[in-house]
Design a protein around this motif. Structure first.
Motif, mmCIF file in Angstrom:
data_model
loop_
_atom_site.group_PDB
_atom_site.id
_atom_site.type_symbol
_atom_site.label_atom_id
_atom_site.label_comp_id
_atom_site.label_asym_id
_atom_site.label_seq_id
_atom_site.Cartn_x
_atom_site.Cartn_y
_atom_site.Cartn_z
ATOM 1 N N MET A 1 -14.309 -0.479 -2.116
ATOM 2 C CA MET A 1 -15.549 -1.033 -1.440
ATOM 3 C C MET A 1 -15.407 -0.821 -0.061
ATOM 4 S SD MET A 1 -15.958 -5.169 -1.316
ATOM 5 C CE MET A 1 -16.181 -5.278 -2.756
ATOM 6 N N LYS A 2 -16.159 -1.109 0.364
ATOM 7 C CA LYS A 2 -16.502 -0.188 2.042
ATOM 8 C C LYS A 2 -16.358 -1.488 3.021
ATOM 9 C CE LYS A 2 -19.627 2.283 5.127
ATOM 10 N NZ LYS A 2 -20.796 2.286 5.399
ATOM 11 N N ALA A 3 -15.724 -0.732 4.146
ATOM 12 C CA ALA A 3 -14.771 -2.348 4.641
ATOM 13 C C ALA A 3 -16.455 -1.951 5.790
ATOM 14 C CB ALA A 3 -13.832 -2.090 5.693
ATOM 15 N N ASP A 4 -15.998 -3.314 6.363
ATOM 16 C CA ASP A 4 -17.319 -3.637 7.750
ATOM 17 C C ASP A 4 -16.705 -2.782 8.750
ATOM 18 O OD1 ASP A 4 -19.313 -5.124 5.966
ATOM 19 O OD2 ASP A 4 -18.051 -6.613 6.516
ATOM 20 N N LEU A 5 -14.887 -3.726 9.307
ATOM 21 C CA LEU A 5 -14.037 -3.207 10.101
ATOM 22 C C LEU A 5 -13.143 -2.596 9.511
ATOM 23 C CD1 LEU A 5 -13.507 -3.250 13.338
ATOM 24 C CD2 LEU A 5 -12.698 -5.957 12.639
ATOM 25 N N VAL A 6 -12.104 -1.897 10.262
ATOM 26 C CA VAL A 6 -10.577 -1.337 10.242
ATOM 27 C C VAL A 6 -9.403 -1.332 11.085
ATOM 28 C CG1 VAL A 6 -9.269 0.766 8.915
ATOM 29 C CG2 VAL A 6 -11.450 -0.871 7.548
ATOM 30 N N ILE A 7 -8.779 -2.457 10.952
ATOM 31 C CA ILE A 7 -7.769 -2.137 12.405
ATOM 32 C C ILE A 7 -6.630 -1.803 12.298
ATOM 33 C CG2 ILE A 7 -6.991 -3.562 14.049
ATOM 34 C CD1 ILE A 7 -8.295 -5.950 12.637
ATOM 35 N N ALA A 8 -6.662 0.016 12.388
ATOM 36 C CA ALA A 8 -6.173 0.525 12.011
ATOM 37 C C ALA A 8 -4.592 0.703 12.648
ATOM 38 C CB ALA A 8 -6.864 2.294 12.607
ATOM 39 N N GLY A 9 -3.370 1.347 12.440
ATOM 40 C CA GLY A 9 -2.412 1.455 12.821
ATOM 41 C C GLY A 9 -2.121 1.057 13.959
ATOM 42 N N VAL A 10 -1.845 -0.968 13.010
ATOM 43 C CA VAL A 10 -0.887 -2.283 13.702
ATOM 44 C C VAL A 10 0.905 -2.468 13.124
ATOM 45 C CG1 VAL A 10 -2.709 -3.026 14.132
ATOM 46 C CG2 VAL A 10 -2.354 -3.779 11.773
ATOM 47 N N ARG A 11 1.482 -2.865 13.517
ATOM 48 C CA ARG A 11 2.101 -3.403 13.135
ATOM 49 C C ARG A 11 2.284 -5.029 12.803
ATOM 50 N NH1 ARG A 11 7.385 -1.862 17.200
ATOM 51 N NH2 ARG A 11 5.584 -1.851 18.867
ATOM 52 N N VAL A 12 3.212 -5.189 11.423
ATOM 53 C CA VAL A 12 2.650 -7.000 11.087
ATOM 54 C C VAL A 12 3.873 -7.612 11.515
ATOM 55 C CG1 VAL A 12 0.171 -6.508 10.069
ATOM 56 C CG2 VAL A 12 2.477 -6.642 9.008
ATOM 57 N N PRO A 13 4.838 -8.397 11.402
ATOM 58 C CA PRO A 13 5.615 -8.790 11.575
ATOM 59 C C PRO A 13 6.446 -9.325 10.485
ATOM 60 C CG PRO A 13 4.602 -9.996 13.118
ATOM 61 C CD PRO A 13 3.699 -9.592 12.641
ATOM 62 N N SER A 14 5.946 -9.045 9.267
ATOM 63 C CA SER A 14 5.980 -9.460 8.026
ATOM 64 C C SER A 14 7.337 -8.106 7.459
ATOM 65 C CB SER A 14 5.296 -10.464 6.639
ATOM 66 O OG SER A 14 4.321 -8.667 7.199
ATOM 67 N N ARG A 15 6.366 -6.951 7.996
ATOM 68 C CA ARG A 15 7.085 -4.914 7.332
ATOM 69 C C ARG A 15 8.066 -4.863 8.780
ATOM 70 N NH1 ARG A 15 3.596 -2.484 4.292
ATOM 71 N NH2 ARG A 15 4.125 -0.814 4.938
ATOM 72 N N ARG A 16 9.209 -4.668 8.190
ATOM 73 C CA ARG A 16 9.861 -4.589 9.078
ATOM 74 C C ARG A 16 9.725 -3.250 9.448
ATOM 75 N NH1 ARG A 16 16.469 -6.633 6.615
ATOM 76 N NH2 ARG A 16 15.468 -8.152 6.392
ATOM 77 N N SER A 17 9.398 -2.063 9.184
ATOM 78 C CA SER A 17 8.630 -0.838 9.898
ATOM 79 C C SER A 17 7.620 -0.062 9.185
ATOM 80 C CB SER A 17 9.662 0.431 9.632
ATOM 81 O OG SER A 17 10.071 0.031 7.977
ATOM 82 N N GLY A 18 6.622 1.205 9.923
ATOM 83 C CA GLY A 18 5.611 1.189 9.352
ATOM 84 C C GLY A 18 4.356 0.330 9.649
ATOM 85 N N LEU A 19 3.320 1.130 10.045
ATOM 86 C CA LEU A 19 2.099 0.391 10.570
ATOM 87 C C LEU A 19 1.227 0.335 9.071
ATOM 88 C CD1 LEU A 19 1.414 3.498 13.531
ATOM 89 C CD2 LEU A 19 2.492 1.589 13.321
ATOM 90 N N VAL A 20 0.548 -0.189 9.483
ATOM 91 C CA VAL A 20 -0.407 -0.887 8.849
ATOM 92 C C VAL A 20 -2.290 -1.077 9.236
ATOM 93 C CG1 VAL A 20 -1.338 -2.987 7.388
ATOM 94 C CG2 VAL A 20 0.937 -2.801 7.517
ATOM 95 N N ASP A 21 -2.649 -0.822 8.214
ATOM 96 C CA ASP A 21 -4.168 -1.008 8.740
ATOM 97 C C ASP A 21 -5.033 -2.508 7.727
ATOM 98 O OD1 ASP A 21 -4.095 1.437 9.446
ATOM 99 O OD2 ASP A 21 -5.427 2.815 7.667
ATOM 100 N N LEU A 22 -5.204 -3.045 8.361
ATOM 101 C CA LEU A 22 -6.291 -4.646 8.112
ATOM 102 C C LEU A 22 -8.404 -4.148 8.391
ATOM 103 C CD1 LEU A 22 -4.556 -6.807 10.984
ATOM 104 C CD2 LEU A 22 -3.798 -6.114 8.233
ATOM 105 N N ALA A 23 -8.586 -4.196 6.966
ATOM 106 C CA ALA A 23 -9.857 -3.917 6.646
ATOM 107 C C ALA A 23 -10.366 -5.457 6.400
ATOM 108 C CB ALA A 23 -9.715 -3.089 5.094
ATOM 109 N N VAL A 24 -11.899 -5.881 6.994
ATOM 110 C CA VAL A 24 -12.748 -6.682 7.021
ATOM 111 C C VAL A 24 -13.757 -6.950 5.943
ATOM 112 C CG1 VAL A 24 -13.379 -8.556 8.363
ATOM 113 C CG2 VAL A 24 -11.687 -7.345 8.779
#
Length: 443
Positions: A1-24
């Protein structure tokens, strides 16, 4: 599904390493882990910032309608957005008339819907004689009911005695509403005020001792036990009061409590350094009390953090008479971030910090859609950058009046962006003008 917004390349406290994309999609999280490989209408580069659930500030006074010259929804929510707050709850007093019935709640809602830049909830009020209005306010969507156990400083919002509080507690229990209390005992305050002769900051602090909080919390807990209501004690500054709350909770009383950043990052001597900007009630406490309060936060005795943003015109914060000026800390633009960084410095983990500033508030007030970075939940997030130092300056405030006791403090964390239900409302120092918030409701 196509996202309205992607917040790209963030760190989240629940992950000890690596970057995450958040899609809305449609204002809700559709992907919160790994890299998003689909298409998106818009991309917000996270630049390795930390992505934290949007702060929920359950304690603000925006003063509109009626006292818009004190603050207002436009300027107040702009400052909140700049501080990473995605949802706020506006208190029933300081606006005029105060919210003491469904009619006044609807009147304030109409203004908030036009002007709020972030999501919002509306408190109703309890004063002598209006417990019968609680049902109507509940039906009209009040997020909770607020009472003062001592004089509020405003004639249109008088204090609730034990009889009033019991009637209000029973009504809140029937309607499933949280009853919040400003807990200072008026008899103790009168006695303490009669024992001081000066009008400086030391005398003001002595006139509102910790014992006043302790005694008021004691009888509020007794009323909560008798009425069966859900009790929320706001802006606790006395560690002994937290002990009473913890003991009552173990006995089955449904009670939670809040403290504020100013009780954790400022000490009583700030009243000498900042002057009357630092007047609030309860007053700022000693270094020893602040240390004990932090121990209680770390131990889990405090449930939520709220700014208690209580602004006023600059003319009401002038002079040296601590008893004659308006009492309230203005500082919602930096309060949550100041708490976040000081809690980190004191070794409190990110999970506990997120709980205090977001998760516990959402649970207490039944906001199922505001439970953090969860699939299907509201896409509320604040991007925090760490490392660059910034000194808080009053001229950079977005509030209507540029005064705060936080001026001169150093920020090691900055808000890079604030996103509410997938819409960027603040980014790199600027508020996005076109975005408007929505009202949140219990459940």
């Amino acid at each position: 599904m196509k996202a309205d917004l992607v917040i790209a390349g963030v760190r989240v406290p629940s992950r000890r390493s690596g970057l995450v994309d958040l899609a809305v999609k449609d204002g809700r999280w559709m992907s919160v882990q790994g890299r998003f490989l689909g298409d998106a209408d818009a991309v917000l580069e996270g630049a390795r910032a930390w992505a934290v659930p949007g702060f929920i500030d359950a304690h603000v006074h925006l003063n509109e309608p009626g006292r818009t010259h004190w603050e207002g929804w436009d300027t107040g929510t702009a400052a909140l957005a700049a501080g990473g707050v995605t949802t706020c709850f506006d208190m029933p007093l300081n606006s005029f008339p105060p919210v003491l019935s469904a009619v006044e709640l609807e009147r304030k809602r109409a203004v908030a819907r036009r002007k709020a830049r972030i999501d919002f909830g509306l408190w109703g009020g309890l004063v002598p004689g209006n417990a019968g209005e609680i049902r109507g306010m509940a039906r009209a969507g009040a997020i909770g009911i607020k009472a003062f156990l001592c004089p509020s400083g405003l004639e249109d919002f008088p204090a609730s005695d034990r009889k009033t509080l019991l009637a209000g507690g029973k009504a809140c229990a029937r309607e499933g509403l949280v009853l919040a209390v400003h807990a200072e005992d008026p008899a103790v305050l009168a006695e303490a005020a009669g024992a001081v002769s000066e009008r400086d900051w030391r005398a003001y602090g002595a006139s509102r001792p910790e014992r006043a909080e302790v005694e008021a919390v004691r009888w509020a807990l007794e009323v909560a036990a008798e009425s069966g209501c859900a009790l929320h004690v706001v802006h606790v500054s006395a560690p002994e009061a937290l002990g009473l709350i913890s003991s009552a909770r173990k006995k089955g009383v449904d009670v939670t409590c809040e403290t504020c950043p100013h009780y954790l990052v400022l000490e009583d001597e700030a009243m000498a350094r900042c002057g009357v900007r630092a007047k609030c009630a309860p007053p700022l406490r000693s270094r020893a009390t602040v240390s004990r309060l932090w121990k209680a936060v770390r131990a889990g005795a405090v449930d939520t953090i709220g700014s208690d943003h209580s602004p006023c015109p600059s003319a009401m914060k002038e002079g040296r008479d601590y008893f004659g000026v308006w009492g309230g800390i203005a500082g919602c633009q930096h309060a949550m971030v100041l708490f976040w960084q000081e809690a980190e410095r004191r070794g409190i983990g990110a999970g506990r910090r997120m709980e205090l500033t977001s998760g516990a508030v959402a649970r207490r007030f039944g906001l199922a859609g505001k439970m953090g970075l969860r699939l299907g939940g509201d896409a509320d997030v604040v991007l925090l950058r760490e490392g660059e130092q910034e000194v808080i300056a009053e001229e950079a405030l977005l509030t209507r009046h540029h005064l705060t006791p936080y001026a001169g403090l150093t920020l090691n964390w900055q808000v890079a962006a604030t996103v509410v239900r997938g819409s960027v409302v603040y980014r790199d120092g600027a508020v996005v003008e076109k975005v408007r918030g929505c009202e949140v409701v219990r459940g």
